[in-house]
Design a protein around this motif. Structure first.
Motif, short mmCIF file in Angstrom:
data_model
loop_
_atom_site.label_atom_id
_atom_site.label_comp_id
_atom_site.label_asym_id
_atom_site.label_seq_id
_atom_site.Cartn_x
_atom_site.Cartn_y
_atom_site.Cartn_z
N GLY A 218 30.11 36.41 43.86
CA GLY A 218 30.46 36.95 42.55
C GLY A 218 29.33 36.92 41.53
O GLY A 218 28.17 37.14 41.84
N LEU B 115 33.41 36.34 37.71
CA LEU B 115 34.40 36.13 38.76
C LEU B 115 33.74 35.60 40.02
O LEU B 115 32.54 35.74 40.22
CB LEU B 115 35.18 37.42 39.07
CG LEU B 115 34.51 38.49 39.92
CD1 LEU B 115 35.58 39.42 40.47
CD2 LEU B 115 33.53 39.28 39.14
N ASP C 107 47.90 40.78 41.72
CA ASP C 107 47.40 39.50 41.22
C ASP C 107 48.31 38.38 41.72
O ASP C 107 49.52 38.41 41.50
CB ASP C 107 47.35 39.50 39.69
CG ASP C 107 46.35 40.50 39.15
OD1 ASP C 107 45.30 40.69 39.79
OD2 ASP C 107 46.62 41.11 38.09
N ARG D 150 42.82 38.32 43.40
CA ARG D 150 43.10 39.77 43.29
C ARG D 150 43.11 40.31 44.71
O ARG D 150 42.08 40.42 45.35
CB ARG D 150 42.03 40.45 42.44
CG ARG D 150 42.21 41.95 42.31
CD ARG D 150 43.41 42.30 41.46
NE ARG D 150 43.50 43.78 41.35
CZ ARG D 150 44.46 44.39 40.74
NH1 ARG D 150 45.42 43.72 40.16
NH2 ARG D 150 44.49 45.70 40.70
N LYS E 41 39.94 46.74 44.09
CA LYS E 41 39.30 46.70 42.77
C LYS E 41 40.00 45.69 41.86
O LYS E 41 41.18 45.40 42.03
CB LYS E 41 39.35 48.07 42.10
CG LYS E 41 38.51 49.11 42.79
CD LYS E 41 38.55 50.42 42.03
CE LYS E 41 37.69 51.46 42.72
NZ LYS E 41 37.63 52.71 41.95
N THR E 42 39.26 45.19 40.87
CA THR E 42 39.86 44.32 39.86
C THR E 42 40.81 45.15 39.01
O THR E 42 40.77 46.38 39.01
CB THR E 42 38.78 43.68 38.97
OG1 THR E 42 37.95 44.70 38.41
CG2 THR E 42 37.94 42.68 39.73
N ASP F 152 40.89 45.78 35.90
CA ASP F 152 40.22 46.66 34.93
C ASP F 152 39.35 47.72 35.61
O ASP F 152 38.76 48.56 34.94
CB ASP F 152 39.40 45.85 33.94
CG ASP F 152 38.28 45.04 34.59
OD1 ASP F 152 38.02 45.20 35.80
OD2 ASP F 152 37.66 44.24 33.87
N TYR G 31 35.10 46.05 39.03
CA TYR G 31 34.54 45.52 40.27
C TYR G 31 35.25 46.13 41.47
O TYR G 31 36.47 46.21 41.48
CB TYR G 31 34.65 44.00 40.31
CG TYR G 31 33.89 43.32 39.20
CD1 TYR G 31 32.53 43.04 39.35
CD2 TYR G 31 34.51 42.95 38.02
CE1 TYR G 31 31.82 42.41 38.34
CE2 TYR G 31 33.80 42.33 37.00
CZ TYR G 31 32.46 42.06 37.17
OH TYR G 31 31.76 41.45 36.17
N ASP G 32 34.47 46.52 42.46
CA ASP G 32 35.00 47.17 43.66
C ASP G 32 34.46 46.42 44.88
O ASP G 32 33.24 46.32 45.05
CB ASP G 32 34.55 48.63 43.67
CG ASP G 32 35.15 49.44 44.79
OD1 ASP G 32 35.55 48.87 45.82
OD2 ASP G 32 35.22 50.67 44.64
N VAL H 257 39.04 42.03 46.66
CA VAL H 257 38.20 41.25 45.75
C VAL H 257 38.28 39.78 46.11
O VAL H 257 37.28 39.09 46.21
CB VAL H 257 38.59 41.50 44.28
CG1 VAL H 257 37.82 40.58 43.36
CG2 VAL H 257 38.34 42.96 43.91
N ILE I 161 39.32 35.30 42.13
CA ILE I 161 38.74 35.63 40.83
C ILE I 161 38.24 34.35 40.17
O ILE I 161 37.12 34.27 39.70
CB ILE I 161 39.78 36.32 39.91
CG1 ILE I 161 40.24 37.63 40.51
CG2 ILE I 161 39.23 36.50 38.50
CD1 ILE I 161 39.23 38.74 40.51
#
Length: 147
Positions: free
Chosen positions: A52, A56, A88, A110, A114-115, A117, A120-121, A128, A131
């Protein structure tokens, strides 16, 4: 027309030098997708803890929350899911020490590419993963959890 062409080119070059090259607005922040550790929960989800960055993954919580061992993340992940909100997921567990007592560990995951928002991919076919991880009720976990 020649004078306009002669004028446009130097102006464009000067503007680029003064302003610099601008990254696209949608460019995601850098993060290291390498997997530091991995665990599988009782429901069969394989959950990676990626290196990360400061926001994250391992680099985030190992510094900010003082969790320095994969085993501390694995403790909650080996138990049942405690909270779910879409992709989540939260897992809770306990770190104990005879001399110091115990502290509740919370791991936020996650389980999507993707996150929430979209910044992040993890890439096609990936999730992911972790986090953050922290000790409930304190900014940093006590030193003894890493012993």
């Amino acid at each position: 027309m020649k004078p306009i062409t002669a004028l446009v080119s130097p102006v464009a070059v000067a503007a680029t030098l003064l302003l610099g090259f601008v990254a696209p607005v949608h460019a995601a922040p850098y993060w290291n997708k390498s997997v530091k550790c991995s665990a599988t929960d009782p429901d069969g989800r394989k959950i990676p803890t990626r290196v990360g960055n400061g926001e994250l993954g391992w680099n985030h919580f190992s510094g900010k929350h003082n969790i320095k061992k994969c085993a501390l993340v694995d403790i909650p992940l080996q138990g049942n899911v405690d909270r779910v909100s879409g992709a989540d997921i939260q897992y809770w567990g306990w770190a104990t020490n005879r001399a110091y007592g115990r502290v509740k560990l919370i791991v936020k995951v996650r389980y999507a590419r993707k996150t929430a928002d979209g910044r992040y991919d993890a890439g096609p076919g990936q999730v992911v993963g972790v986090i953050t991880a922290y000790c409930n009720g304190v900014q940093k976990c006590p030193h003894w959890v890493n012993e």
